[in-house]
Design a protein around this motif. Structure first.
Motif, short mmCIF file in Angstrom:
data_model
loop_
_atom_site.label_atom_id
_atom_site.label_comp_id
_atom_site.label_asym_id
_atom_site.label_seq_id
_atom_site.Cartn_x
_atom_site.Cartn_y
_atom_site.Cartn_z
N GLY A 32 -36.75 76.84 -120.20
CA GLY A 32 -36.47 78.25 -120.01
C GLY A 32 -35.98 78.66 -118.64
O GLY A 32 -35.41 79.73 -118.47
N SER A 59 -31.90 78.86 -112.71
CA SER A 59 -32.06 78.05 -111.49
C SER A 59 -30.74 77.38 -111.11
O SER A 59 -30.44 77.19 -109.93
CB SER A 59 -33.16 77.00 -111.68
OG SER A 59 -34.43 77.63 -111.66
N HIS A 77 -44.22 72.08 -106.51
CA HIS A 77 -43.79 70.79 -105.96
C HIS A 77 -44.81 70.31 -104.92
O HIS A 77 -45.27 69.17 -104.95
CB HIS A 77 -42.40 70.97 -105.32
CG HIS A 77 -41.68 69.69 -105.05
ND1 HIS A 77 -40.33 69.66 -104.82
CD2 HIS A 77 -42.11 68.42 -104.97
CE1 HIS A 77 -39.96 68.41 -104.60
NE2 HIS A 77 -41.02 67.63 -104.67
N LEU A 111 -46.00 66.25 -123.45
CA LEU A 111 -45.81 66.96 -122.17
C LEU A 111 -46.48 68.33 -122.24
O LEU A 111 -47.24 68.71 -121.32
CB LEU A 111 -44.32 67.13 -121.88
CG LEU A 111 -43.98 68.04 -120.68
CD1 LEU A 111 -44.56 67.51 -119.38
CD2 LEU A 111 -42.46 68.21 -120.54
N GLY A 157 -39.25 67.40 -117.01
CA GLY A 157 -39.43 68.70 -117.64
C GLY A 157 -39.03 68.70 -119.12
O GLY A 157 -38.58 67.69 -119.65
N TYR A 187 -35.94 74.60 -98.16
CA TYR A 187 -36.28 73.64 -99.22
C TYR A 187 -35.36 72.42 -99.12
O TYR A 187 -35.81 71.28 -99.14
CB TYR A 187 -36.13 74.31 -100.59
CG TYR A 187 -36.77 73.62 -101.77
CD1 TYR A 187 -36.38 73.95 -103.08
CD2 TYR A 187 -37.77 72.66 -101.64
CE1 TYR A 187 -36.97 73.35 -104.19
CE2 TYR A 187 -38.36 72.05 -102.74
CZ TYR A 187 -37.95 72.40 -104.01
OH TYR A 187 -38.53 71.79 -105.11
N LYS A 203 -31.37 74.45 -108.88
CA LYS A 203 -31.18 73.19 -109.62
C LYS A 203 -29.69 72.88 -109.63
O LYS A 203 -28.87 73.76 -109.91
CB LYS A 203 -31.65 73.37 -111.08
CG LYS A 203 -33.10 73.02 -111.34
CD LYS A 203 -33.37 73.14 -112.85
CE LYS A 203 -34.74 72.65 -113.21
NZ LYS A 203 -35.03 72.81 -114.64
N PHE A 256 -49.38 63.21 -112.91
CA PHE A 256 -50.58 62.84 -112.14
C PHE A 256 -51.86 63.03 -112.94
O PHE A 256 -52.95 62.86 -112.42
CB PHE A 256 -50.60 63.62 -110.81
CG PHE A 256 -49.42 63.27 -109.96
CD1 PHE A 256 -48.52 64.25 -109.55
CD2 PHE A 256 -49.14 61.94 -109.64
CE1 PHE A 256 -47.39 63.93 -108.80
CE2 PHE A 256 -48.01 61.61 -108.90
CZ PHE A 256 -47.15 62.61 -108.48
N LYS A 258 -49.01 75.33 -111.44
CA LYS A 258 -49.09 74.00 -112.03
C LYS A 258 -48.88 72.90 -110.99
O LYS A 258 -48.61 73.16 -109.83
CB LYS A 258 -47.99 73.86 -113.09
CG LYS A 258 -48.06 74.85 -114.26
CD LYS A 258 -46.90 74.62 -115.21
CE LYS A 258 -47.13 75.34 -116.53
NZ LYS A 258 -46.98 76.82 -116.39
N ASP A 278 -42.09 57.47 -108.42
CA ASP A 278 -41.33 57.82 -107.21
C ASP A 278 -39.83 57.63 -107.44
O ASP A 278 -39.00 58.34 -106.87
CB ASP A 278 -41.84 57.00 -106.03
CG ASP A 278 -43.22 57.47 -105.61
OD1 ASP A 278 -44.20 57.09 -106.29
OD2 ASP A 278 -43.33 58.23 -104.63
N THR A 296 -33.99 76.62 -116.49
CA THR A 296 -32.87 75.84 -115.95
C THR A 296 -31.60 76.66 -115.73
O THR A 296 -31.00 76.57 -114.66
CB THR A 296 -32.58 74.64 -116.88
OG1 THR A 296 -33.71 73.75 -116.85
CG2 THR A 296 -31.36 73.87 -116.42
#
Ligand code: 3HC
Length: 314
Positions: free
Chosen positions: A208, A213, A40, A269, A198, A146, A219, A110, A105, A128, A210
Motif C-alpha cells: 500500500g 513512496s 528501519h 509475512l 515487504g 536518510y 523508494k 528478526f 514495527k 544482510d 510503494t
C-alpha cells in the motif's frame, strides 16, 4: 511543513535534488519518512538480538571478534537512523515508546530463532545481503539525512554479508554434519529473507505505500523489483557455496532475464507482522527489559549534560 506538495518541493524532486530538514515538505512526506526511518532503526536494534545470542558461543576467538564487531555495527546503524529521523522533529524516546507498545514495527526477519552457529552465517549472507539490495537505492533517497546515513550503513553491510558467506563456505567445505548444518540454516532463512522486501506490489497481498513512496523518491524500486534482484544475485552465490536454495522452481528464464521462482507465501509475512512469528514475544520482552535496565545510563548522561551545559550568561 505544508499540507500539499509545493512547487519548490516538486522542483527539488524532479531535478533529482535532495530535500533537507529545513526545506518545505508536505506533511505526508514527513510522516512517511518518520515511519520508514523509525522502523528501519528499530529493525537494526532488534536485529542485534538473534546474532548477539551467539557471541558467547562462537566457535573461535576470530569468529567471536567478527560477530561482536557486526552486532556493534547494527547498534550504530540504529543510532544513525534515529538521529536522521530526529531531523524531522521527532524524539527517539517517543519512537522507542512506539516500538515498545506496538504502534511501530520492526523487520519480520528478526522474529526467527538462531538455532545453530550456521544461522549466524545465513543471517550475514542472506539477511544482510537482502538489506544491501534494499539499502543501496536508499543512498539515493530524496531525503538528505536518510540518504547520507545509508552510505556508511551500506559500506558496513558489505562486511556483514561477506563474513556470513565466509561462515557458510567454511561449514559447507567441512564435515558432512557441518555442511548439513549450513544447508539447514539456508533452508530456514531463505523464505523469511525474501519476505524482508515487504508485501507484493499488487493484488490482495500488496502493501500500500510503494506508489506514493516512489512518487516522493523515497523508494527507488518496488518491493518485488528488489526481491527479484536479490534472488538473481543470490542463486549463483548458493551454487558457489555448494548449497541448495529451498525452491525447486528456481530456474533461469532467459526471456525474462531473471530467475523464475515459487511465489512467496505472504500469509506467513502478515502473521509475523501481526506478532504471531516464532520469536516476536521474546524479542520485544528482551527489548523492553533492556530499555528499562538502561534507564540509569540515560539518567546519568542527562545529569552529566545538565551539569556541563554552558552556564546561561546573566
Ligand atoms: N517486516 C515488518 N513490517 C513490514 C515488512 C517486514 N518485512 N514489510 C512491510 N512491512 C510493513 C510496512 O512497514 C507497512 O506497515 P506500516 O504502514 O505500519 O509501516 C506495511 O507492512 C505495508 O508494507 P509496504 O511495503 O507498503 O511499506 P513500505 O513502503 O514501508 O515498504 C519496506 C516496506 C520495504 C521494509 C520499507 O519500509 C523499507 O525499505 N524500509 C527501509 C529498510 C528496512 O527497514 N529494512 C528492514 C531490515 S533492517 C536490516 O536488515 C538491518 C541489517 O543490518 C540486517
Amino acid at each position: 511543513v505544508v499540507a500539499e506538495e509545493s512547487a519548490s518541493f516538486r522542483d527539488v524532486l524532479d531535478s533529482g535534488g535532495r530535500i533537507e530538514p529545513r526545506d518545505e515538505m508536505p506533511e505526508g512526506y514527513r510522516r512517511t519518512l518518520i515511519r520508514q526511518m523509525a522502523q528501519h532503526a528499530h529493525s537494526e536494534i532488534i536485529g542485534m538480538q538473534p546474532e548477539g545470542n551467539w557471541i558467547s558461543r562462537a566457535p573461535s576467538l576470530r569468529r567471536k571478534a567478527i560477530l561482536m564487531a557486526k552486532v556493534q555495527d547494527e547498534a550504530g546503524h540504529g543510532l544513525y537512523l534515529y538521529a536522521a529521523a530526529e531531523t524531522l522533529g521527532v524524539d527517539r524516546a517517543d519512537l522507542l515508546d512506539q516500538l515498545h507498545d506496538g504502534r511501530q514495527k520492526y523487520s519480520s526477519i528478526f522474529n526467527y530463532p538462531t538455532l545453530t552457529w550456521a544461522d549466524v552465517g545465513a543471517i550475514g549472507w542472506l539477511v544482510d545481503g537482502a538489506a544491501i539490495v534494499n539499502q543501496v537505492p536508499l543512498c539515493r533517497c530524496s531525503y538528505g539525512p536518510y540518504a547520507r546515513a545509508m552510505v556508511r550503513v551500506c559500506k558496513e553491510e558489505s562486511f556483514h554479508q561477506r563474513q556470513g558467506f565466509d561462515i557458510l563456505h567454511t561449514l559447507a567445505q567441512g564435515t558432512p554434519a557441518q555442511k548439513a548444518m549450513a544447508q539447514d540454516a539456508v533452508d530456514r532463512y531463505w523464505w523469511p529473507s525474501l519476505m524482508m522486501f515487504g508485501p507484493a506490489d499488487s493484488g490482495a497481498d500488496s502493501g500500500g505505500h510503494t506508489a506514493q513512496s516512489m512518487a516522493w523518491g523515497i523508494k527507488r524500486f518496488s518491493n518485488d523489483e528488489l526481491r527479484q534482484k536479490f534472488i538473481d544475485m543470490t542463486v549463483p552465490q548458493a551454487d558457489a557455496l555448494g548449497l541448495t536454495l529451498p525452491d525447486p522452481a528456481l530456474t533461469w528464464n532467459e526471456e525474462r532475464g531473471h530467475f523464475d521462482h515459487t511465489p512467496v507465501d505472504f500469509t506467513e509475512l502478515f502473521e509475523v507482522i501481526a506478532g504471531r512469528g516464532p520469536c516476536n514475544e521474546q524479542r520485544m520482552a528482551h527489548r523492553v527489559g533492556a530499555h528499562r535496565d538502561g534507564a540509569w545510563v540515560r539518567d546519568a548522561a542527562e545529569a552529566y549534560a545538565a551539569k556541563h551545559a554552558p552556564r546561561a550568561t546573566a
